[in-house]
Design a protein around this motif. Structure first.
Motif, PDB file in Angstrom:
ATOM      1  N   SER A  64       0.812  -1.219   0.000  1.00 27.88           N
ATOM      2  CA  SER A  64       0.000   0.000   0.000  1.00 27.88           C
ATOM      3  C   SER A  64       0.848   1.274   0.000  1.00 27.88           C
ATOM      4  CB  SER A  64      -0.901   0.002   1.232  1.00 27.88           C
ATOM      5  OG  SER A  64      -0.107  -0.169   2.383  1.00 27.88           O
ATOM      6  N   VAL A  65       2.162   1.130   0.138  1.00 31.44           N
ATOM      7  CA  VAL A  65       3.032   2.300   0.226  1.00 31.44           C
ATOM      8  C   VAL A  65       3.602   2.623  -1.155  1.00 31.44           C
ATOM      9  CG1 VAL A  65       5.125   3.243   1.297  1.00 31.44           C
ATOM     10  CG2 VAL A  65       3.630   1.711   2.598  1.00 31.44           C
ATOM     11  N   VAL A  66       3.481   3.899  -1.544  1.00 28.50           N
ATOM     12  CA  VAL A  66       4.025   4.344  -2.826  1.00 28.50           C
ATOM     13  C   VAL A  66       5.548   4.259  -2.790  1.00 28.50           C
ATOM     14  CG1 VAL A  66       4.248   6.319  -4.382  1.00 28.50           C
ATOM     15  CG2 VAL A  66       2.074   5.876  -3.245  1.00 28.50           C
ATOM     16  N   ASP A  67       6.140   3.784  -3.874  1.00 29.44           N
ATOM     17  CA  ASP A  67       7.590   3.598  -3.947  1.00 29.44           C
ATOM     18  C   ASP A  67       8.174   4.491  -5.044  1.00 29.44           C
ATOM     19  OD1 ASP A  67      10.176   2.751  -4.137  1.00 29.44           O
ATOM     20  OD2 ASP A  67       9.711   0.715  -4.794  1.00 29.44           O
ATOM     21  N   PRO A  68       8.547   5.737  -4.694  1.00 27.73           N
ATOM     22  CA  PRO A  68       9.019   6.689  -5.714  1.00 27.73           C
ATOM     23  C   PRO A  68      10.263   6.180  -6.439  1.00 27.73           C
ATOM     24  CG  PRO A  68       8.801   7.731  -3.544  1.00 27.73           C
ATOM     25  CD  PRO A  68       8.618   6.273  -3.328  1.00 27.73           C
ATOM     26  N   GLN A  69      11.141   5.496  -5.722  1.00 26.84           N
ATOM     27  CA  GLN A  69      12.362   4.985  -6.336  1.00 26.84           C
ATOM     28  C   GLN A  69      12.017   3.913  -7.376  1.00 26.84           C
ATOM     29  OE1 GLN A  69      15.044   3.381  -3.374  1.00 26.84           O
ATOM     30  NE2 GLN A  69      16.774   3.347  -4.798  1.00 26.84           N
ATOM     31  N   GLY A  70      11.046   3.081  -7.041  1.00 26.77           N
ATOM     32  CA  GLY A  70      10.599   2.055  -7.979  1.00 26.77           C
ATOM     33  C   GLY A  70       9.960   2.670  -9.223  1.00 26.77           C
ATOM     34  N   ILE A  71       9.158   3.714  -9.011  1.00 26.25           N
ATOM     35  CA  ILE A  71       8.487   4.384 -10.132  1.00 26.25           C
ATOM     36  C   ILE A  71       9.530   5.016 -11.054  1.00 26.25           C
ATOM     37  CG2 ILE A  71       6.959   6.315 -10.740  1.00 26.25           C
ATOM     38  CD1 ILE A  71       5.462   5.680  -8.061  1.00 26.25           C
ATOM     39  N   ALA A  72      10.516   5.692 -10.455  1.00 23.72           N
ATOM     40  CA  ALA A  72      11.568   6.338 -11.253  1.00 23.72           C
ATOM     41  C   ALA A  72      12.360   5.296 -12.044  1.00 23.72           C
ATOM     42  CB  ALA A  72      12.503   7.133 -10.335  1.00 23.72           C
ATOM     43  N   THR A  73      12.657   4.180 -11.399  1.00 23.81           N
ATOM     44  CA  THR A  73      13.404   3.117 -12.081  1.00 23.81           C
ATOM     45  C   THR A  73      12.599   2.542 -13.232  1.00 23.81           C
ATOM     46  OG1 THR A  73      14.493   2.561  -9.994  1.00 23.81           O
ATOM     47  CG2 THR A  73      14.581   0.902 -11.725  1.00 23.81           C
ATOM     48  N   GLN A  74      11.300   2.340 -12.993  1.00 26.68           N
ATOM     49  CA  GLN A  74      10.436   1.801 -14.046  1.00 26.68           C
ATOM     50  C   GLN A  74      10.351   2.760 -15.233  1.00 26.68           C
ATOM     51  OE1 GLN A  74       6.869  -0.244 -12.814  1.00 26.68           O
ATOM     52  NE2 GLN A  74       5.698   0.696 -14.459  1.00 26.68           N
ATOM     53  N   ASP A  75      10.187   4.056 -14.947  1.00 32.04           N
ATOM     54  CA  ASP A  75      10.153   5.057 -16.019  1.00 32.04           C
ATOM     55  C   ASP A  75      11.446   5.013 -16.829  1.00 32.04           C
ATOM     56  OD1 ASP A  75       7.694   5.803 -15.160  1.00 32.04           O
ATOM     57  OD2 ASP A  75       8.315   7.722 -14.277  1.00 32.04           O
ATOM     58  N   ALA A  76      12.567   4.929 -16.132  1.00 36.30           N
ATOM     59  CA  ALA A  76      13.861   4.894 -16.830  1.00 36.30           C
ATOM     60  C   ALA A  76      13.977   3.635 -17.690  1.00 36.30           C
ATOM     61  CB  ALA A  76      14.994   4.953 -15.814  1.00 36.30           C
ATOM     62  N   LEU A  77      13.514   2.505 -17.167  1.00 33.20           N
ATOM     63  CA  LEU A  77      13.552   1.260 -17.957  1.00 33.20           C
ATOM     64  C   LEU A  77      12.685   1.392 -19.203  1.00 33.20           C
ATOM     65  CD1 LEU A  77      13.440  -1.440 -15.115  1.00 33.20           C
ATOM     66  CD2 LEU A  77      15.321  -1.049 -16.710  1.00 33.20           C
ATOM     67  N   HIS A  78      11.502   2.005 -19.055  1.00 39.02           N
ATOM     68  CA  HIS A  78      10.625   2.188 -20.219  1.00 39.02           C
ATOM     69  C   HIS A  78      11.309   3.068 -21.265  1.00 39.02           C
ATOM     70  CE1 HIS A  78       6.639   1.085 -17.959  1.00 39.02           C
ATOM     71  NE2 HIS A  78       7.483   0.099 -18.045  1.00 39.02           N
ATOM     72  N   LYS A  79      11.956   4.140 -20.805  1.00 38.91           N
ATOM     73  CA  LYS A  79      12.643   5.052 -21.733  1.00 38.91           C
ATOM     74  C   LYS A  79      13.779   4.352 -22.459  1.00 38.91           C
ATOM     75  CE  LYS A  79      11.358   9.383 -19.647  1.00 38.91           C
ATOM     76  NZ  LYS A  79      11.509   9.925 -18.307  1.00 38.91           N
ATOM     77  N   LEU A  80      14.356   3.348 -21.816  1.00 42.00           N
ATOM     78  CA  LEU A  80      15.448   2.594 -22.433  1.00 42.00           C
ATOM     79  C   LEU A  80      14.942   1.473 -23.337  1.00 42.00           C
ATOM     80  CD1 LEU A  80      17.847   2.369 -19.355  1.00 42.00           C
ATOM     81  CD2 LEU A  80      18.312   3.586 -21.483  1.00 42.00           C
ATOM     82  N   GLY A  81      13.617   1.349 -23.454  1.00 44.91           N
ATOM     83  CA  GLY A  81      13.058   0.357 -24.368  1.00 44.91           C
ATOM     84  C   GLY A  81      12.562  -0.922 -23.702  1.00 44.91           C
ATOM     85  N   PHE A  82      12.648  -0.987 -22.389  1.00 41.37           N
ATOM     86  CA  PHE A  82      12.149  -2.181 -21.684  1.00 41.37           C
ATOM     87  C   PHE A  82      10.684  -1.953 -21.299  1.00 41.37           C
ATOM     88  CE2 PHE A  82      16.736  -1.941 -20.856  1.00 41.37           C
ATOM     89  CZ  PHE A  82      17.140  -3.174 -21.348  1.00 41.37           C
TER      90      PHE A  82
END
Lengths: 84, 84
Positions: free
Chosen positions: A13-31
């Motif tokens: 239930s806790v928002v994970d800003p570090q996880g969100i940032a990492t996911q965004d970066a992975l998406h930008k890299l094509g993953f």
């Protein structure tokens, strides 16, 4: 000495800003296929004692210092005996 | 979707100030039997594909973003299929 790995993760239930940032970066890299990225901690430590003693002590350490139980969950794995 | 846990740890030869501080704090709290405390990261993510595809993609993600291979090692575990 026995090796113990403690896995500390944010509660669902806790928002994970570090996880969100990492996911965004992975998406930008094509993953683009990656989702639900969450970042936790892996705490490795060594201590001595029987498995039952180790279990008790590691739970005490998690309560006292290693884990913020308001926002985090933890589990641990008692591994092989290290060295002699 | 398959769950993957990526374990990122500092290389043996790299000093881990966070681990040292944690170990000192544990000793001060009376957990004197603890040694070799090292702090790493646990990265949880979900993606789809066969196990072989997932393995390739996770290695690519670790190379591209998740792991600093100069100072860190990593391993990962492909877990159960999450949800549907």
């Amino acid at each position: 000495m026995t090796k113990v790995n403690v896995y500390v993760t944010l509660r669902e239930s806790v928002v994970d800003p570090q996880g969100i940032a990492t996911q965004d970066a992975l998406h930008k890299l094509g993953f683009n296929e990656v989702s639900n990225v969450r970042i936790g901690r892996l705490i490795e430590l060594e201590l001595s004692g029987t498995n039952a003693e180790i279990e008790t002590r590691v739970n005490e350490m998690c309560d006292a210092l290693l884990v913020n139980k308001v926002i985090e969950n933890y589990s641990f794995e008692i591994g092989e005996v290290a060295g002699k």
